[in-house]
Motif scaffolding. Structure first.
Motif, PDB file in Angstrom:
ATOM      1  N   UNK A 122       0.951  -1.273   0.130  1.00 34.30           N
ATOM      2  CA  UNK A 122      -0.014   0.021  -0.096  1.00 34.30           C
ATOM      3  C   UNK A 122       1.007   1.356   0.147  1.00 34.30           C
ATOM      4  N   UNK A 123       0.597   2.346  -0.823  1.00 40.25           N
ATOM      5  CA  UNK A 123       1.339   3.344  -0.861  1.00 40.25           C
ATOM      6  C   UNK A 123       0.497   4.785  -0.500  1.00 40.25           C
ATOM      7  N   UNK A 124      -0.727   4.463  -0.191  1.00 47.02           N
ATOM      8  CA  UNK A 124      -1.796   5.557   0.329  1.00 47.02           C
ATOM      9  C   UNK A 124      -2.504   5.180   1.496  1.00 47.02           C
ATOM     10  N   UNK A 125      -3.042   6.305   2.163  1.00 51.58           N
ATOM     11  CA  UNK A 125      -3.851   6.183   3.123  1.00 51.58           C
ATOM     12  C   UNK A 125      -2.950   5.671   4.478  1.00 51.58           C
ATOM     13  N   UNK A 126      -3.946   5.416   5.464  1.00 47.79           N
ATOM     14  CA  UNK A 126      -3.211   5.127   6.858  1.00 47.79           C
ATOM     15  C   UNK A 126      -2.312   3.923   6.699  1.00 47.79           C
ATOM     16  N   UNK A 127      -2.555   2.917   5.652  1.00 47.58           N
ATOM     17  CA  UNK A 127      -1.586   1.779   5.673  1.00 47.58           C
ATOM     18  C   UNK A 127      -0.255   1.902   4.711  1.00 47.58           C
ATOM     19  N   UNK A 128      -0.092   3.169   4.449  1.00 43.36           N
ATOM     20  CA  UNK A 128       1.092   3.538   3.647  1.00 43.36           C
ATOM     21  C   UNK A 128       2.410   2.869   4.030  1.00 43.36           C
ATOM     22  N   UNK A 129       3.055   2.190   3.189  1.00 45.96           N
ATOM     23  CA  UNK A 129       4.246   1.465   3.455  1.00 45.96           C
ATOM     24  C   UNK A 129       4.109  -0.025   4.123  1.00 45.96           C
ATOM     25  N   UNK A 130       2.909  -0.330   4.402  1.00 47.49           N
ATOM     26  CA  UNK A 130       2.688  -1.444   4.826  1.00 47.49           C
ATOM     27  C   UNK A 130       2.180  -2.532   3.813  1.00 47.49           C
ATOM     28  N   UNK A 131       2.357  -3.988   4.136  1.00 44.49           N
ATOM     29  CA  UNK A 131       2.083  -5.013   3.151  1.00 44.49           C
ATOM     30  C   UNK A 131       1.317  -6.239   4.016  1.00 44.49           C
ATOM     31  N   UNK A 132       0.567  -6.923   3.032  1.00 42.85           N
ATOM     32  CA  UNK A 132       0.162  -8.368   3.661  1.00 42.85           C
ATOM     33  C   UNK A 132       0.441  -9.291   2.858  1.00 42.85           C
ATOM     34  N   UNK A 133       0.723 -10.212   3.259  1.00 40.87           N
ATOM     35  CA  UNK A 133       1.260 -11.577   2.426  1.00 40.87           C
ATOM     36  C   UNK A 133       0.192 -12.570   2.415  1.00 40.87           C
ATOM     37  N   UNK A 134      -0.159 -13.151   1.412  1.00 38.53           N
ATOM     38  CA  UNK A 134      -1.194 -14.066   1.218  1.00 38.53           C
ATOM     39  C   UNK A 134      -0.561 -15.461   0.559  1.00 38.53           C
ATOM     40  N   UNK A 135      -1.273 -16.463   1.070  1.00 38.77           N
ATOM     41  CA  UNK A 135      -0.604 -17.776   0.491  1.00 38.77           C
ATOM     42  C   UNK A 135      -1.895 -18.925   0.513  1.00 38.77           C
ATOM     43  N   UNK A 136      -2.182 -19.292  -0.554  1.00 42.53           N
ATOM     44  CA  UNK A 136      -3.087 -20.262  -0.574  1.00 42.53           C
ATOM     45  C   UNK A 136      -3.233 -21.078  -2.016  1.00 42.53           C
ATOM     46  N   UNK A 137      -3.904 -22.031  -1.848  1.00 44.38           N
ATOM     47  CA  UNK A 137      -4.517 -22.872  -3.011  1.00 44.38           C
ATOM     48  C   UNK A 137      -5.593 -22.173  -3.652  1.00 44.38           C
ATOM     49  N   UNK A 138      -5.845 -22.065  -4.839  1.00 42.59           N
ATOM     50  CA  UNK A 138      -6.822 -21.414  -5.391  1.00 42.59           C
ATOM     51  C   UNK A 138      -7.516 -22.090  -6.632  1.00 42.59           C
ATOM     52  N   UNK A 139      -8.743 -22.505  -6.450  1.00 42.00           N
ATOM     53  CA  UNK A 139      -9.431 -23.218  -7.480  1.00 42.00           C
ATOM     54  C   UNK A 139     -10.242 -22.136  -8.490  1.00 42.00           C
ATOM     55  N   UNK A 140      -9.685 -21.991  -9.519  1.00 37.75           N
ATOM     56  CA  UNK A 140     -10.188 -20.718 -10.381  1.00 37.75           C
ATOM     57  C   UNK A 140     -11.558 -20.917 -10.879  1.00 37.75           C
ATOM     58  N   UNK A 141     -11.950 -22.037 -10.912  1.00 40.69           N
ATOM     59  CA  UNK A 141     -13.652 -22.324 -11.386  1.00 40.69           C
ATOM     60  C   UNK A 141     -14.422 -21.848 -10.318  1.00 40.69           C
ATOM     61  N   UNK A 142     -14.135 -21.686  -9.060  1.00 45.22           N
ATOM     62  CA  UNK A 142     -14.880 -21.205  -7.660  1.00 45.22           C
ATOM     63  C   UNK A 142     -15.380 -19.713  -8.124  1.00 45.22           C
ATOM     64  N   UNK A 143     -16.613 -19.382  -7.673  1.00 42.62           N
ATOM     65  CA  UNK A 143     -17.070 -18.097  -7.814  1.00 42.62           C
ATOM     66  C   UNK A 143     -16.501 -17.147  -7.189  1.00 42.62           C
ATOM     67  N   UNK A 144     -16.127 -17.834  -5.719  1.00 43.33           N
ATOM     68  CA  UNK A 144     -15.552 -16.630  -4.778  1.00 43.33           C
ATOM     69  C   UNK A 144     -14.184 -17.400  -4.471  1.00 43.33           C
ATOM     70  N   UNK A 145     -13.014 -16.957  -4.567  1.00 48.71           N
ATOM     71  CA  UNK A 145     -11.768 -17.601  -4.173  1.00 48.71           C
ATOM     72  C   UNK A 145     -11.529 -17.259  -2.793  1.00 48.71           C
ATOM     73  N   UNK A 146     -10.774 -17.883  -2.021  1.00 47.27           N
ATOM     74  CA  UNK A 146     -10.313 -17.527  -0.623  1.00 47.27           C
ATOM     75  C   UNK A 146      -8.781 -17.744  -0.317  1.00 47.27           C
ATOM     76  N   UNK A 147      -8.228 -16.791  -0.121  1.00 45.26           N
ATOM     77  CA  UNK A 147      -6.739 -16.881   0.399  1.00 45.26           C
ATOM     78  C   UNK A 147      -6.273 -16.736   1.615  1.00 45.26           C
ATOM     79  N   UNK A 148      -5.488 -17.310   2.242  1.00 41.90           N
ATOM     80  CA  UNK A 148      -4.993 -17.151   3.659  1.00 41.90           C
ATOM     81  C   UNK A 148      -4.147 -15.826   3.768  1.00 41.90           C
TER      82      UNK A 148
END
Length: 186
Positions: A122-148
């Motif tokens: 993120x480079x804007x707002x109150x989270x400027x300079x912060x990062x979130x790491x996500x890692x998961x398996x992703x079934x691309x045919x699902x309507x909604x994917x979920x990542x950890x």
């Protein structure tokens, strides 16, 4: 022979003295779960698959796999990603930053399964300079994917949580996905 034996004894004694004087040091800090914050984020990921400025690139592909499912990206392919994060689905909406990472196709079936590692910055707002790491398996045919959410930096230190991804637009050149992310951080 005698010199070797004396030298060996001296070395063993020296190692014993060094190991006795070298102590492992650690310090435990109190953990207060009431300090945890829950942040809900909403943004849109813009991924350009083809064209003049793609944000996805194939960096490796196994040459021993077959491609019976006629996929344009076959099983055991490794992809590098540098996608744009925006406030909205329009390409001219405010840029938050980018999502960089790797994707690996992990299933040789009629459905595409991907293993994603993404680092959202993120480079804007109150989270400027912060990062979130996500890692998961992703079934691309699902309507909604979920990542950890598996970690973070800056204001998202020690982050955990999840992200729900829903494709807004998907065609041969672009994928625009809406993300709703719930992050628990300290």
């Amino acid at each position: 022979m005698r010199r070797t034996l004396i030298l060996t004894k001296i070395l063993i004694l020296y190692l014993f003295i060094v190991s006795v004087q070298s102590k492992y040091h650690s310090r435990s800090l109190p953990y207060d779960s009431e300090e945890a914050k829950v942040t809900n984020l909403h943004f849109v990921l813009h991924e350009t698959i083809s064209g003049s400025n793609p944000t996805v690139a194939m960096i490796a592909q196994a040459n021993i796999t077959n491609n019976d499912n006629n996929s344009s990206v076959p099983f055991n392919t490794v992809l590098a990603l540098d996608d744009i994060l925006n406030i909205g689905p329009e390409t001219n909406s405010e840029v938050i930053r980018n999502a960089q990472g790797l994707g690996v196709l992990i299933a040789e079936t009629s459905t595409t399964n991907l293993l994603w590692f993404w680092d959202f910055g993120f480079i804007t707002g109150k989270f400027n300079g912060s990062f979130i790491s996500m890692f998961s398996r992703n079934l691309t045919t699902a309507m909604v994917h979920e990542l950890s959410v598996v970690g973070g930096r800056g204001k998202f230190r020690m982050a955990k949580g999840y992200a729900q991804i829903q494709d807004y637009i998907q065609n041969d050149t672009i994928i625009i996905s809406e993300l709703n992310v719930t992050v628990i951080h300290y």
